[in-house]
Structure formats: C-alpha cells, structure tokens
Design a protein around this motif. Structure first.
Motif, PDB file in Angstrom:
ATOM      1  N   PRO A 123       0.798  -1.175   0.073  1.00  0.00           N
ATOM      2  CA  PRO A 123      -0.143   0.048  -0.023  1.00  0.00           C
ATOM      3  C   PRO A 123       0.799   1.335   0.062  1.00  0.00           C
ATOM      4  O   PRO A 123       2.153   1.352   0.373  1.00  0.00           O
ATOM      5  CB  PRO A 123      -0.740  -0.027   1.327  1.00  0.00           C
ATOM      6  N   LEU A 124       0.367   2.373  -0.452  1.00  0.00           N
ATOM      7  CA  LEU A 124       1.115   3.383  -0.462  1.00  0.00           C
ATOM      8  C   LEU A 124       1.201   4.018   1.010  1.00  0.00           C
ATOM      9  O   LEU A 124       0.379   3.973   1.729  1.00  0.00           O
ATOM     10  CB  LEU A 124       0.158   4.521  -1.424  1.00  0.00           C
ATOM     11  N   LYS A 125       2.318   4.613   1.200  1.00  0.00           N
ATOM     12  CA  LYS A 125       2.419   5.234   2.471  1.00  0.00           C
ATOM     13  C   LYS A 125       1.832   6.542   2.572  1.00  0.00           C
ATOM     14  O   LYS A 125       1.549   7.026   3.693  1.00  0.00           O
ATOM     15  CB  LYS A 125       3.910   5.223   2.946  1.00  0.00           C
ATOM     16  N   GLY A 126       1.605   7.175   1.591  1.00  0.00           N
ATOM     17  CA  GLY A 126       0.873   8.593   1.545  1.00  0.00           C
ATOM     18  C   GLY A 126       1.912   9.706   1.573  1.00  0.00           C
ATOM     19  O   GLY A 126       2.880   9.677   1.826  1.00  0.00           O
ATOM     20  N   CYS A 127       1.022  10.873   1.632  1.00  0.00           N
ATOM     21  CA  CYS A 127       1.938  11.959   1.761  1.00  0.00           C
ATOM     22  C   CYS A 127       1.945  12.475   3.262  1.00  0.00           C
ATOM     23  O   CYS A 127       0.965  12.575   4.000  1.00  0.00           O
ATOM     24  CB  CYS A 127       1.021  13.226   0.780  1.00  0.00           C
ATOM     25  N   ALA A 128       3.046  13.227   3.631  1.00  0.00           N
ATOM     26  CA  ALA A 128       3.200  13.724   4.944  1.00  0.00           C
ATOM     27  C   ALA A 128       2.691  14.987   5.127  1.00  0.00           C
ATOM     28  O   ALA A 128       3.326  16.108   4.735  1.00  0.00           O
ATOM     29  CB  ALA A 128       4.682  13.734   5.570  1.00  0.00           C
ATOM     30  N   LYS A 129       1.434  15.330   5.452  1.00  0.00           N
ATOM     31  CA  LYS A 129       0.871  16.513   5.666  1.00  0.00           C
ATOM     32  C   LYS A 129       1.129  17.088   7.006  1.00  0.00           C
ATOM     33  O   LYS A 129       0.675  16.532   8.031  1.00  0.00           O
ATOM     34  CB  LYS A 129      -0.680  16.516   5.247  1.00  0.00           C
TER      35      LYS A 129
END
Length: 161
Positions: free
Chosen positions: A57-63
């Motif tokens: 799975p994608l880790k995502g963007c660190a917002k």
C-alpha cells in the motif's frame, strides 16, 4: 491507506446527490455502506494501476498538522479526486456518454493510465513521495526465466524421435 472517504464524497459532490444515489428506502440520508462499497471498488481500480509504479500500500503524503514536525499521512490530493470521481461513476446505474459524471470518470481512468505508464506521477504538495517505487521485479519488457539443470538420458531421448 484509504484514498477517499464517504465524507470526501459528500464534500465533493454534495449531500443531495449522495442521498439520491444511495437512499433506496427514502430515509433522507446518505447510506454510507453503499458509498463505501463503491469507494472500495474505486480503490481497487486505482491500486491496479498504481501497483505498476508504486509499492502498495502507498505510504501517503506527509501533511503537516499541529506543531512542528507533526505530520499526518494522507492520500495525494489528485488521487483522492480520482477515486471520488470513479466511485461517483460507479454509484450511477445509467449514464449518457456526454454526462459530466461519465466524462470525469474517463478523465480519471486516463490519469491512472498515465501514471501507470510513467507519463505522469502522483505529487505530494507538502514535498516527498507518496510511496516507494515498485522497481523490484522485471522492468518493462523484460522477462526472467529460471531453469533447473536437467540431464536427459537415452531412455528419455528415444521418445523424441
């Protein structure tokens, strides 16, 4: 990682449309389980394309949220939009090709294909990458074979004449 949620669908397309598409029992409310079912289908479609480029799975963007150094991992905004457009299309049962919903679905599918082909990429507006590269395994157009050495004796060779 969830790329989009029921709340994202309501925010993006409005509660009246989501009620119209999901409320078959005239409860005058969004039926979240019906929306979630279509979101799951849209996530699966997106993963099918993204898996060619990114490790899933994608880790995502660190917002950044709150204090210094505090981050929340979220889906890239363009991926959230794409998944919402696909899920919305899946909620409809009958659409004309000239409808806005159909056109947005086609654009979303085209964007996913472009990402999978390496012509465009997911972007994190806060910097960084949304996931690791799926570079393990054969590169495009390459095929790997593994052969075990095998001795062929006269008894096997006679059958091939």
């Amino acid at each position: 990682m969830q790329y989009a949620s029921v709340a994202d669908m309501v925010d993006r397309f409005g509660e009246p449309e989501m009620i119209q598409l999901t409320d078959t029992e005239n409860l005058s409310a969004v039926q979240p389980e019906r929306v979630q079912l279509k979101l799951d289908d849209a996530h699966a479609l997106a993963d099918g394309y993204l898996g060619r480029v990114y490790a899933l799975p994608l880790k995502g963007c660190a917002k950044p949220v709150g204090g210094v150094g505090v981050v929340e991992y979220v889906a890239p905004p363009q991926l959230k939009r794409i998944v919402c457009d696909v899920a919305r299309y899946y909620l409809y049962t009958d659409l004309a090709p000239e409808s806005e919903v159909y056109r947005r679905f086609k654009v979303a599918a085209s964007e996913l294909q472009s990402i999978a082909d390496g012509k465009s990429r997911l972007v994190c507006p806060w910097g960084g990458e949304p996931g690791d590269s799926a570079s393990s395994g054969p590169a495009a157009g390459e095929t790997y074979f593994e052969f075990a050495p095998r001795r062929i004796g006269r008894d096997v060779d006679e059958d091939y004449r």
